[in-house]
Design a protein around this motif. Structure first.
Motif, PDB file in Angstrom:
ATOM      1  N   VAL A 182      10.559   1.712  -2.204  1.00  0.00           N
ATOM      2  CA  VAL A 182      10.126   1.999  -3.328  1.00  0.00           C
ATOM      3  C   VAL A 182       8.543   2.610  -3.570  1.00  0.00           C
ATOM      4  O   VAL A 182       8.336   3.626  -4.153  1.00  0.00           O
ATOM      5  N   LEU A 183       7.680   2.018  -2.382  1.00  0.00           N
ATOM      6  CA  LEU A 183       6.342   2.787  -2.309  1.00  0.00           C
ATOM      7  C   LEU A 183       6.569   3.841  -1.812  1.00  0.00           C
ATOM      8  O   LEU A 183       5.712   4.937  -1.901  1.00  0.00           O
ATOM      9  N   LYS A 184       7.465   4.353  -0.656  1.00  0.00           N
ATOM     10  CA  LYS A 184       7.643   5.557  -0.209  1.00  0.00           C
ATOM     11  C   LYS A 184       7.902   6.746  -1.300  1.00  0.00           C
ATOM     12  O   LYS A 184       7.401   7.628  -1.169  1.00  0.00           O
ATOM     13  N   GLY A 185       8.604   6.375  -2.230  1.00  0.00           N
ATOM     14  CA  GLY A 185       8.999   7.321  -2.983  1.00  0.00           C
ATOM     15  C   GLY A 185       9.951   8.588  -2.595  1.00  0.00           C
ATOM     16  O   GLY A 185      10.532   8.429  -1.497  1.00  0.00           O
ATOM     17  N   ALA A 197       0.733  -1.138  -0.197  1.00  0.00           N
ATOM     18  CA  ALA A 197       0.073   0.007  -0.028  1.00  0.00           C
ATOM     19  C   ALA A 197       0.834   1.356   0.056  1.00  0.00           C
ATOM     20  O   ALA A 197       1.828   1.290   0.800  1.00  0.00           O
ATOM     21  N   GLY A 198       0.653   2.210  -0.720  1.00  0.00           N
ATOM     22  CA  GLY A 198       1.454   3.388  -0.844  1.00  0.00           C
ATOM     23  C   GLY A 198       0.767   4.525  -1.923  1.00  0.00           C
ATOM     24  O   GLY A 198      -0.406   4.160  -2.210  1.00  0.00           O
ATOM     25  N   THR A 199       1.570   5.426  -2.126  1.00  0.00           N
ATOM     26  CA  THR A 199       0.961   6.479  -3.197  1.00  0.00           C
ATOM     27  C   THR A 199       1.109   6.176  -4.626  1.00  0.00           C
ATOM     28  O   THR A 199       2.275   5.538  -4.993  1.00  0.00           O
ATOM     29  N   ASP A 200       0.200   6.378  -5.281  1.00  0.00           N
ATOM     30  CA  ASP A 200       0.188   5.848  -6.707  1.00  0.00           C
ATOM     31  C   ASP A 200       0.997   6.882  -7.637  1.00  0.00           C
ATOM     32  O   ASP A 200       0.862   8.132  -7.087  1.00  0.00           O
TER      33      ASP A 200
END
Length: 294
Positions: free
Chosen positions: A179-182, A114-117
């Motif tokens: 990766v998901l954090k960006g 789960a993360g920011t698209d």
């Protein structure tokens, strides 16, 4: 652990001119409506009408369904299979749901994200898994309102089995989380390793997105924003006697709409006691009578 409850399923092709009628009678148990709708959705059946009655100790639902071509279900083997699936799912309801942990099965390891698209996110996730010698068996990814969620099943690309090394599992989790954090994630990215088979995959994605508060509306501007606002579903709530909240909904019909609505109400701690579903070629009208599950 599973508990048994009495369940009877009757499938009738003569009761309705243009649909197969499925009637489910069972001892009432929390989550049983979602279990039945989930089976019909998994079978790629379209629910044209539904009548829901599950107040008190008994559950009775009637569904008018058709196949992908809009026809009745004629194949006896398919009818028997639908009946067995519903009786099994409605008759045996797990007493524990949704537990997660580092528990890969012998077949594959399940990864929840789960993360920011953002553009390129899926490519980056796949690149990390490839670098870590993980073979993606299957995956389902949802994006909504700038958020992204995924359930990915992977195996070791050399053995074809689940990944069991604790250090390697921790590395997979940490790298995917990065990766998901960006560079500018305003919300916390999450990566979890879970036991497959604990929960239906789409049901789990509903829970992940709800926990990530994807329903918090991000206001947009411009022509596209005006078009989106004009096409939004119409939802109204009315509190009536006996502590019921009646939710009337009208929206463009689509596959899995009823399943998604029942999942959402369940995640919000609402139980559907009565209701009616009616669809036309374009629209779906639903009016569940609900109460909070407190």
């Amino acid at each position: 652990m599973y508990g048994f409850c009495c369940c009877r399923v009757v499938i009738d092709n003569n009761a309705c001119e243009d649909a197969t009628v499925i009637q489910v009678d069972s001892v009432n148990k929390h989550g049983i409506l979602l279990e039945v709708v989930q089976v019909l959705t998994d079978m790629n059946l379209t629910i044209r009408k539904a009548y829901i009655a599950s107040d008190g100790g008994w559950f009775m639902d009637v569904f008018n369904v058709v196949d992908n071509d809009g026809n009745k279900i004629r194949d006896k083997e398919i009818i028997d299979y639908i009946q067995r699936r519903i009786e099994t799912s409605a008759g045996f309801v797990p007493s524990r749901r949704g537990s997660v942990g580092v528990m890969p099965s012998e077949e594959h390891t399940s990864i929840e994200l789960a993360g920011t698209d953002r553009p390129g996110l899926l490519s980056e996730v796949c690149a990390v898994l490839a670098d870590l010698h993980c073979n993606v068996v299957n995956a389902e990814i949802w994006t909504h309102n700038t958020r992204a969620a995924a359930v990915v099943h992977v195996t070791d690309d050399s053995t074809g089995c689940a990944i069991t090394d604790p250090k390697r599992l921790l590395m997979i989790k940490d790298l995917l989380c990065n990766v998901l954090k960006g560079n500018d994630d305003l919300k916390t990215a999450k990566t979890m390793l879970s036991a497959p088979g604990v929960m239906h995959r789409e049901r789990r994605l509903h829970q992940i997105m709800f926990a990530d508060r994807d329903y918090e509306r991000v206001e947009k501007t411009g022509v596209r924003a005006v078009e989106e606002r004009s096409s939004r579903p119409q939802v109204n709530l009315l509190n009536i006697e006996k502590d019921y909240t009646v939710i009337t909904m009208r929206a463009k019909d689509r596959p899995k709409l009823l399943f998604d609505i029942i999942c959402t109400l369940t995640d919000m701690q609402y139980v559907v006691f009565h209701g009616m579903v009616n669809t036309t070629r374009m629209d779906a009208n639903q009016s569940p009578y609900t109460r909070r599950n407190f």
